[in-house]
Design an enzyme around this catalytic site. Structure first.
Site, mmCIF file in Angstrom:
data_model
loop_
_atom_site.group_PDB
_atom_site.id
_atom_site.type_symbol
_atom_site.label_atom_id
_atom_site.label_comp_id
_atom_site.label_asym_id
_atom_site.label_seq_id
_atom_site.Cartn_x
_atom_site.Cartn_y
_atom_site.Cartn_z
ATOM 1 N N LYS A 1 40.197 37.849 36.892
ATOM 2 C CA LYS A 1 40.832 38.112 38.187
ATOM 3 C C LYS A 1 41.248 39.578 38.253
ATOM 4 O O LYS A 1 42.292 39.960 37.744
ATOM 5 C CB LYS A 1 42.072 37.234 38.396
ATOM 6 N N GLY B 1 48.817 44.268 32.215
ATOM 7 C CA GLY B 1 49.605 44.574 33.409
ATOM 8 C C GLY B 1 51.038 44.862 33.018
ATOM 9 O O GLY B 1 51.326 45.303 31.895
ATOM 10 N N SER B 2 51.941 44.581 33.936
ATOM 11 C CA SER B 2 53.344 44.955 33.722
ATOM 12 C C SER B 2 54.128 43.824 33.043
ATOM 13 O O SER B 2 53.751 42.656 33.094
ATOM 14 C CB SER B 2 53.993 45.273 35.066
ATOM 15 N N GLU C 1 48.793 42.850 27.088
ATOM 16 C CA GLU C 1 48.754 44.320 26.977
ATOM 17 C C GLU C 1 49.614 44.861 28.108
ATOM 18 O O GLU C 1 49.206 44.785 29.269
ATOM 19 C CB GLU C 1 47.311 44.836 27.150
ATOM 20 N N CYS D 1 48.971 53.252 30.601
ATOM 21 C CA CYS D 1 49.968 52.579 29.754
ATOM 22 C C CYS D 1 50.351 53.410 28.531
ATOM 23 O O CYS D 1 51.489 53.377 28.093
ATOM 24 C CB CYS D 1 49.434 51.216 29.331
ATOM 25 N N GLU E 1 59.013 53.044 33.020
ATOM 26 C CA GLU E 1 57.709 53.545 33.446
ATOM 27 C C GLU E 1 57.816 54.062 34.872
ATOM 28 O O GLU E 1 58.314 53.355 35.742
ATOM 29 C CB GLU E 1 56.704 52.381 33.463
HETATM 30 P P1 NAD Z 1 50.861 44.082 37.621
HETATM 31 O O1 NAD Z 1 51.594 43.387 36.542
HETATM 32 O O2 NAD Z 1 51.541 44.250 38.936
HETATM 33 O O3 NAD Z 1 49.489 43.353 37.949
HETATM 34 C C1 NAD Z 1 48.544 43.104 36.944
HETATM 35 C C2 NAD Z 1 47.668 41.930 37.346
HETATM 36 O O4 NAD Z 1 48.471 40.746 37.406
HETATM 37 C C3 NAD Z 1 47.029 42.071 38.736
HETATM 38 O O5 NAD Z 1 45.697 41.587 38.654
HETATM 39 C C4 NAD Z 1 47.880 41.167 39.606
HETATM 40 O O6 NAD Z 1 47.196 40.665 40.731
HETATM 41 C C5 NAD Z 1 48.200 40.050 38.627
HETATM 42 N N1 NAD Z 1 49.367 39.232 38.976
HETATM 43 C C6 NAD Z 1 50.431 39.567 39.727
HETATM 44 N N2 NAD Z 1 51.310 38.542 39.775
HETATM 45 C C7 NAD Z 1 50.779 37.530 39.043
HETATM 46 C C8 NAD Z 1 51.221 36.217 38.698
HETATM 47 N N3 NAD Z 1 52.380 35.728 39.144
HETATM 48 N N4 NAD Z 1 50.429 35.475 37.895
HETATM 49 C C9 NAD Z 1 49.258 35.965 37.414
HETATM 50 N N5 NAD Z 1 48.794 37.188 37.722
HETATM 51 C C10 NAD Z 1 49.544 37.971 38.532
HETATM 52 O O7 NAD Z 1 50.443 45.499 37.028
HETATM 53 P P2 NAD Z 1 49.663 46.661 37.742
HETATM 54 O O8 NAD Z 1 50.584 47.357 38.696
HETATM 55 O O9 NAD Z 1 48.370 46.173 38.255
HETATM 56 O O10 NAD Z 1 49.350 47.609 36.483
HETATM 57 C C11 NAD Z 1 50.291 48.493 35.980
HETATM 58 C C12 NAD Z 1 50.917 47.971 34.706
HETATM 59 O O11 NAD Z 1 49.896 47.627 33.762
HETATM 60 C C13 NAD Z 1 51.736 49.030 34.019
HETATM 61 O O12 NAD Z 1 52.901 48.459 33.518
HETATM 62 C C14 NAD Z 1 50.815 49.496 32.894
HETATM 63 O O13 NAD Z 1 51.484 50.126 31.834
HETATM 64 C C15 NAD Z 1 50.152 48.234 32.509
HETATM 65 N N6 NAD Z 1 48.884 48.471 31.776
HETATM 66 C C16 NAD Z 1 48.812 48.175 30.453
HETATM 67 C C17 NAD Z 1 47.648 48.444 29.728
HETATM 68 C C18 NAD Z 1 47.535 48.160 28.244
HETATM 69 O O14 NAD Z 1 46.411 48.112 27.735
HETATM 70 N N7 NAD Z 1 48.626 47.989 27.525
HETATM 71 C C19 NAD Z 1 46.547 48.985 30.388
HETATM 72 C C20 NAD Z 1 46.653 49.267 31.743
HETATM 73 C C21 NAD Z 1 47.832 48.997 32.439
#
Ligand code: NAD
Length: 487
Positions: A182, A234-235, A256, A290, A390
């Site tokens: 997704k 993600g976050s 991650e 990240c 962040e």
């Molecule tokens: P986010 O957490 O807002 O979204 C990430 C994903 O989760 C998206 O696909 C989103 O649609 C999905 N999502 C949102 N709510 C959900 C739920 N309730 N259930 C399941 N999925 C859901 O993060 P973002 O704004 O897309 O990305 C930024 C964050 O990602 C930052 O914190 C960044 O540091 C982190 N990140 C980490 C790495 C790593 O490898 N450690 C790499 C890239 C980004």
């Protein structure tokens, strides 16, 4: 003037489930906005619960075929995928730029890095199997079988879709899992093309399913009874939702997450070698990465010189059209990000941090897009919002220190533990730092990207589990122990 992308460049806007395309879906549509112009590119169909069900079913049906495919054939599929990623690297870069408006200079390597990850992991396909285990008492043969989990739900963010797909899909597929991915509605295009290439590479339909969607689709996928493992990038806040979904069936989760990584610059550092990396925290992905070193902690004796170098470099950064190969700083991802980042800048100013440069939105031609000037703050208090959270935008926080102990304490002083960087000519100090820094990944005197053969991941707010190298393969296999009595 910033050129808005041509609609002809976009891939077919359809979910890919098995080998079927869905031009409409039950999650409604999302109007995707090109961040550099602030104008729409297209309406994207979004997965809802119905498409999640179909995708998990397709992945389940493909699971036996893929996991039992002769290892050399599975390996060859991954190798073909690597070659396709290379052939289509320019196209994937173009789509990634439309996705998230991160500059082409940064994203041009995405397809090639993903190709390398597929090649590296293809090499494990015909080598993973299990071990012979010594046992007692009695005469027995004991061995392990490294088995895939089955169906892996993969949730990725918008800030580097091709790279994220390489990091997760290459080991997950090499280990014999099928996946339902997704991607976020903010960045659907490169991911959809990636999935088409998986089919072209000869992976059986259903091995890779691509269903762009929002939080609802993510929640439906991560709580689905047909999912055997969850890989989330993600976050931290979303990770908590994922864990709530996963707890229903105790589904294993790999996370991650974010970072607030420090780069320690000691007074014995080679500043000429350090300078090109000084602004890495805001240059890489416009600060939307990240592992970016978004905090620079500097020994007092060289503090003034380092600040002068950072300021001069930041003023010289080219900000503008992300499709121009000379652009370094493109826009941030959307209007919500602008509001969040400008709020953090305002609060940093109010908190007594010293603004060296930037701090405002892009002007003139840039005013319609989501541009923020490269921003550097000095004298940032270690407990302030800017040092602890962040920003995910082009804002750097610089803080002075006196002793090595203090530097380590500052670097370790957040809830994140993803990456840490140190610059020193002292070999003993370098090794001491490597041991004392609480981070999944430590870089000393340079950064050349994350090697595909190395473990990558964090602790605490930065996540759980490791991708990369054999660690990524282990993340997506589980050993079954077999004991056979021989008496
Ligand atoms: P986010 O957490 O807002 O979204 C990430 C994903 O989760 C998206 O696909 C989103 O649609 C999905 N999502 C949102 N709510 C959900 C739920 N309730 N259930 C399941 N999925 C859901 O993060 P973002 O704004 O897309 O990305 C930024 C964050 O990602 C930052 O914190 C960044 O540091 C982190 N990140 C980490 C790495 C790593 O490898 N450690 C790499 C890239 C980004």
């Amino acid at each position: 003037m910033i050129v808005h992308p041509d609609a002809d460049l976009l891939p077919r806007k359809a979910l890919l489930i098995g080998d079927r395309r869905f031009d409409t879906a039950s999650g409604g549509t999302h109007r995707h906005i090109y961040a550099a112009t602030g104008r729409p590119t297209a309406d994207i169909p979004l997965a809802g619960a119905a498409e999640v069900d179909l995708a998990v079913e397709a992945a389940r049906n493909a699971s036996t075929i893929w996991s039992q495919m002769p290892r050399n054939e599975r390996r060859d599929c991954l190798i073909r995928m690597a070659h396709l990623l290379r052939e289509h690297a320019a196209e994937l870069t173009q789509l990634s730029v439309i996705d998230n408006s991160i500059a082409i200079a940064t994203q041009q390597y995405g397809g090639h890095v993903a190709a390398d990850l597929f090649l590296y992991n293809a090499g494990w396909t015909d080598k993973i199997g299990g071990d012979v285990i010594p046992t007692w008492p009695g005469n027995a043969l004991d061995y392990t079988l490294d088995e895939p989990f089955g169906v892996v739900a993969v949730i990725i963010p918008w800030n580097g879709p091709v790279y994220a797909l390489g990091m997760v899909l290459a080991p997950a597929l090499a280990a014999g899992n099928t996946v339902v991915v997704k991607p976020p509605e903010l960045a659907p295009y490169a991911a959809l093309r990636f999935a088409e290439l998986c089919l072209e590479a000869g992976m059986p339909p259903g091995t890779v399913n691509m269903i762009p969607g929002g939080p609802e689709a993510g929640a439906a996928l991560t709580s689905h009874p047909g999912v055997d493992k969850i890989s989330f990038t993600g976050s931290g806040n979303t990770a908590r939702h994922i864990l709530t979904s996963a707890q229903k069936r105790l589904t294993p989760v790999q996370l991650e997450l974010g970072g607030k990584s420090a780069s320690i610059v000691f007074d014995d550092a080679d500043l000429e070698a350090w300078s090109p990396y000084g602004l890495a925290g805001i240059v890489n992905n416009v600060g939307q990465g990240c592992i970016n070193p978004t905090r620079v902690v500097v020994q007092r004796g060289i503090y003034a010189e380092v600040l002068a170098r950072l300021e001069a470099a930041a003023v010289g950064l080219r900000i503008g059209d992300p499709t121009d190969p000379t652009t370094v700083i493109g826009p941030v991802v959307d209007d919500r990000a602008v509001t969040r980042i400008m709020g953090m800048i305002d609060r940093a100013n109010a908190s007594g941090a010293r603004l060296l440069t930037g701090g405002a939105r892009g002007k003139g031609d840039l005013a319609e897009g989501y541009f923020i000037e490269p921003t550097v703050f000095a004298d940032v208090a270690p407990d302030s919002e800017l040092a602890q959270h962040e920003v995910f935008g082009p804002v750097l926080a610089v803080t002075p220190f006196d002793t090595e102990d203090e530097a380590i304490k500052l670097a370790n002083g957040t809830e994140f533990s993803l990456a840490a960087y140190a610059w020193t000519r002292d070999l003993k100090r370098a090794h001491r730092c490597a041991r004392s820094l609480v981070a999944g990944n430590v870089w000393i005197n340079g950064f050349t990207g994350i090697p595909g053969s190395a473990p990558f991941g964090g602790m605490g707010e930065s996540g759980v589990g490791r991708l990369g190298g054999i660690y990524g393969i282990r993340e997506f296999t589980r050993p079954k122990n077999v004991w056979i009595g021989l008496d």
